[in-house]
Design a protein around this motif. Structure first.
Motif, mmCIF file in Angstrom:
data_model
loop_
_atom_site.group_PDB
_atom_site.id
_atom_site.type_symbol
_atom_site.label_atom_id
_atom_site.label_comp_id
_atom_site.label_asym_id
_atom_site.label_seq_id
_atom_site.Cartn_x
_atom_site.Cartn_y
_atom_site.Cartn_z
ATOM 1 N N HIS A 107 0.928 -1.193 0.077
ATOM 2 C CA HIS A 107 0.026 0.049 -0.075
ATOM 3 C C HIS A 107 0.791 1.330 -0.033
ATOM 4 O O HIS A 107 0.575 2.235 -0.990
ATOM 5 C CB HIS A 107 -1.062 0.085 1.102
ATOM 6 N N LYS A 108 1.828 1.375 0.902
ATOM 7 C CA LYS A 108 2.484 2.720 0.857
ATOM 8 C C LYS A 108 3.428 2.916 -0.447
ATOM 9 O O LYS A 108 3.477 3.975 -0.785
ATOM 10 C CB LYS A 108 3.535 2.358 2.226
ATOM 11 N N SER A 109 4.047 1.852 -0.768
ATOM 12 C CA SER A 109 4.701 1.904 -1.959
ATOM 13 C C SER A 109 4.101 2.598 -3.344
ATOM 14 O O SER A 109 4.279 3.138 -4.230
ATOM 15 C CB SER A 109 5.622 0.573 -2.368
ATOM 16 N N LEU A 110 2.629 1.901 -3.192
ATOM 17 C CA LEU A 110 2.045 2.108 -4.529
ATOM 18 C C LEU A 110 1.468 3.703 -4.356
ATOM 19 O O LEU A 110 1.287 4.329 -5.340
ATOM 20 C CB LEU A 110 0.547 1.148 -4.372
ATOM 21 N N LEU A 111 1.114 4.050 -3.081
ATOM 22 C CA LEU A 111 0.658 5.491 -2.917
ATOM 23 C C LEU A 111 1.771 6.293 -3.530
ATOM 24 O O LEU A 111 1.552 7.353 -4.095
ATOM 25 C CB LEU A 111 0.417 5.658 -1.529
ATOM 26 N N GLU A 112 2.937 6.221 -3.232
ATOM 27 C CA GLU A 112 4.071 6.922 -3.608
ATOM 28 C C GLU A 112 4.371 7.054 -5.101
ATOM 29 O O GLU A 112 4.625 7.969 -5.702
ATOM 30 C CB GLU A 112 5.296 6.336 -3.010
ATOM 31 N N LEU A 113 3.995 5.839 -5.541
ATOM 32 C CA LEU A 113 4.243 5.396 -7.213
ATOM 33 C C LEU A 113 3.239 6.433 -7.888
ATOM 34 O O LEU A 113 3.566 6.997 -8.818
ATOM 35 C CB LEU A 113 4.240 4.084 -7.462
ATOM 36 N N ARG A 114 1.931 6.314 -7.406
ATOM 37 C CA ARG A 114 0.852 6.991 -7.992
ATOM 38 C C ARG A 114 0.938 8.504 -7.895
ATOM 39 O O ARG A 114 0.356 9.106 -8.569
ATOM 40 C CB ARG A 114 -0.388 6.428 -7.503
ATOM 41 N N LYS A 115 1.631 8.876 -6.926
ATOM 42 C CA LYS A 115 1.690 10.294 -6.875
ATOM 43 C C LYS A 115 2.667 10.789 -7.739
ATOM 44 O O LYS A 115 2.541 12.108 -8.179
ATOM 45 C CB LYS A 115 2.464 10.786 -5.105
ATOM 46 N N ASN A 116 3.671 9.913 -8.124
ATOM 47 C CA ASN A 116 4.571 10.570 -8.848
ATOM 48 C C ASN A 116 4.381 10.085 -10.544
ATOM 49 O O ASN A 116 5.010 10.470 -11.421
ATOM 50 C CB ASN A 116 6.100 9.815 -8.674
ATOM 51 N N ILE A 117 3.409 9.031 -10.736
ATOM 52 C CA ILE A 117 3.055 8.625 -12.110
ATOM 53 C C ILE A 117 1.746 8.707 -12.163
ATOM 54 O O ILE A 117 0.792 7.961 -11.555
ATOM 55 C CB ILE A 117 3.718 7.310 -12.412
ATOM 56 N N GLY A 118 1.101 9.706 -12.842
ATOM 57 C CA GLY A 118 -0.447 10.008 -12.677
ATOM 58 C C GLY A 118 -0.875 9.507 -14.160
ATOM 59 O O GLY A 118 -0.327 9.850 -15.281
ATOM 60 N N MET A 159 -5.206 16.805 -0.727
ATOM 61 C CA MET A 159 -5.868 16.331 0.501
ATOM 62 C C MET A 159 -5.314 14.878 1.054
ATOM 63 O O MET A 159 -4.967 14.824 2.341
ATOM 64 C CB MET A 159 -7.307 16.604 0.843
ATOM 65 N N ASN A 160 -5.196 13.956 0.161
ATOM 66 C CA ASN A 160 -4.774 12.676 0.619
ATOM 67 C C ASN A 160 -3.312 12.633 0.761
ATOM 68 O O ASN A 160 -2.687 11.478 1.388
ATOM 69 C CB ASN A 160 -5.388 11.630 -0.492
ATOM 70 N N LEU A 161 -2.737 13.734 0.198
ATOM 71 C CA LEU A 161 -1.233 13.706 0.634
ATOM 72 C C LEU A 161 -0.896 14.179 2.246
ATOM 73 O O LEU A 161 0.338 14.387 2.324
ATOM 74 C CB LEU A 161 -0.525 14.717 -0.262
ATOM 75 N N LYS A 162 -1.803 14.749 2.784
ATOM 76 C CA LYS A 162 -1.848 15.184 4.127
ATOM 77 C C LYS A 162 -1.300 16.387 4.292
ATOM 78 O O LYS A 162 -0.555 16.877 5.233
ATOM 79 C CB LYS A 162 -1.351 14.119 5.212
ATOM 80 N N LEU A 163 -1.380 17.234 3.279
ATOM 81 C CA LEU A 163 -0.955 18.693 3.088
ATOM 82 C C LEU A 163 -1.795 19.603 3.809
ATOM 83 O O LEU A 163 -3.086 19.175 4.220
ATOM 84 C CB LEU A 163 -0.890 19.030 1.828
ATOM 85 N N ASP A 164 -1.285 20.651 4.624
ATOM 86 C CA ASP A 164 -1.799 21.778 5.123
ATOM 87 C C ASP A 164 -2.662 22.392 4.157
ATOM 88 O O ASP A 164 -2.562 22.490 3.050
ATOM 89 C CB ASP A 164 -1.090 22.629 6.065
ATOM 90 N N ASP A 165 -3.675 23.092 4.840
ATOM 91 C CA ASP A 165 -4.789 23.722 4.081
ATOM 92 C C ASP A 165 -4.061 25.000 2.988
ATOM 93 O O ASP A 165 -4.485 24.907 1.933
ATOM 94 C CB ASP A 165 -5.960 24.492 4.820
ATOM 95 N N THR A 166 -3.085 25.549 3.428
ATOM 96 C CA THR A 166 -2.404 26.594 2.621
ATOM 97 C C THR A 166 -1.944 25.798 1.410
ATOM 98 O O THR A 166 -2.152 26.472 0.353
ATOM 99 C CB THR A 166 -1.563 27.212 3.607
ATOM 100 N N GLU A 167 -1.101 24.736 1.727
ATOM 101 C CA GLU A 167 -0.558 24.117 0.489
ATOM 102 C C GLU A 167 -1.562 23.414 -0.367
ATOM 103 O O GLU A 167 -1.401 23.533 -1.674
ATOM 104 C CB GLU A 167 0.379 23.183 1.280
ATOM 105 N N VAL A 168 -2.534 23.008 0.129
ATOM 106 C CA VAL A 168 -3.683 22.660 -0.705
ATOM 107 C C VAL A 168 -4.348 23.681 -1.546
ATOM 108 O O VAL A 168 -4.410 23.435 -2.819
ATOM 109 C CB VAL A 168 -4.770 21.852 -0.119
ATOM 110 N N ARG A 169 -4.575 24.596 -1.067
ATOM 111 C CA ARG A 169 -5.004 25.764 -1.885
ATOM 112 C C ARG A 169 -4.148 26.055 -2.908
ATOM 113 O O ARG A 169 -4.406 26.512 -4.018
ATOM 114 C CB ARG A 169 -5.436 26.908 -0.999
#
Length: 281
Positions: free
Chosen positions: A74-85, A109-119
């Motif tokens: 699960h962890k590896s696939l999340l990282e992979l899909r963040k980089n290959i869309g 939001m799924n990357l657990k970023l703060d609200d400022t970074e998300v916006r």
């Protein structure tokens, strides 16, 4: 560090119903390049793409991203899909939120970023696809072309290194197709590796740095656009067509009406220049 950002080694895939979709695919995709996959429906293009970012797991062989073999936890696939869309052919299959802002912010939001970074990321992604004025609009009120752009923004918000597009200009009129291709060029200028599948040989010829031809789940040939589309035997065997610009150029050169040393044109502008320089009557 290797110049290849994504590789496959002996990649094979068989669907649960027994259909063998891929057979020993060996690929090396260079970082920062514009890559087109061409081939008829059923040749394996979409299945390759789904293996690229772990949506599908190879029946045999490996996928390698930045020198590391892809792992399927699960962890590896999340990282992979963040980089290959992947942006799918039909945006309706990718969009599910009520309005544009909610849709594009979901990945950030799924990357657990703060609200400022998300916006900040959502605003940047929408600006890149020229949809910033539509961020509060309901998704179901958008045109098909606008939905395509929002689907691209969905991926951009993750800040990927590779974006894969499955038939990105299908069902689009010429105006909106040009706008989508302009977005691809702008993304590529920022260092993103852009990979697409297309039935549009004119697009593959004029736009790509490298073309990969697939047939029956295998790679028939890969090379520069000219190497691919000047290979008449390959074109016939893989049920492709020669791009009109190249066909006109080759006929004129064969007839002796243009200089045999003329640079091979990749687009209409380059072909017109050759014709004017040749002073054809």
């Amino acid at each position: 560090m290797s110049k290849y950002i994504l590789e496959t080694k002996d990649l094979s895939y068989k669907y649960p119903d027994g259909t063998r979709a891929l057979n020993n695919i060996n690929l090396k995709i260079e970082k920062g390049k514009k890559i087109s996959f061409v081939g008829v429906n059923g040749s394996g293009k979409s299945t390759v793409f789904l293996n690229f970012n772990g949506v599908l797991k190879p029946s045999k062989g490996t996928v390698i991203y930045k020198g590391n073999e892809v792992k399927y936890n699960h962890k590896s696939l999340l990282e992979l899909r963040k980089n290959i869309g992947i942006v799918f052919q039909d945006p309706e299959n990718q969009l599910f939120s009520a309005d544009v802002y909610q849709e594009v912010s979901f990945g950030a939001m799924n990357l657990k970023l703060d609200d400022t970074e998300v916006r900040s990321r959502v605003d940047e992604a929408l600006k890149n696809v020229e949809m910033q004025d539509y961020k509060d609009k309901a998704v179901h009120f958008l045109s098909y072309g606008q939905k395509k752009r929002v689907a691209i923004a969905d991926i951009l918000v993750m800040k990927p290194e590779i974006i894969v597009f499955d038939e990105p200009t299908s069902s689009l009129d010429p105006k909106h197709s040009k706008q989508i291709i302009q977005i691809f060029d702008e993304l590529n200028e920022k260092g993103i590796t852009v990979v697409l599948s297309t039935h549009d040989v004119e697009l593959a010829y004029s736009w790509s740095d490298h073309v990969i031809v697939m047939k029956d789940g295998e790679i028939a040939r890969e090379g520069t656009p000219y190497e691919i589309f000047s290979d008449d035997e390959l074109i016939n065997n893989c049920y492709l067509e020669k791009p009109l610009i190249l066909e006109i150029f080759e006929e004129l050169r064969k007839s002796g009406k243009i200089n045999t040393t003329a640079t091979i044109p990749r687009n209409k502008g380059e072909l017109f220049k050759i014709l004017m320089d040749s002073n054809l009557n």
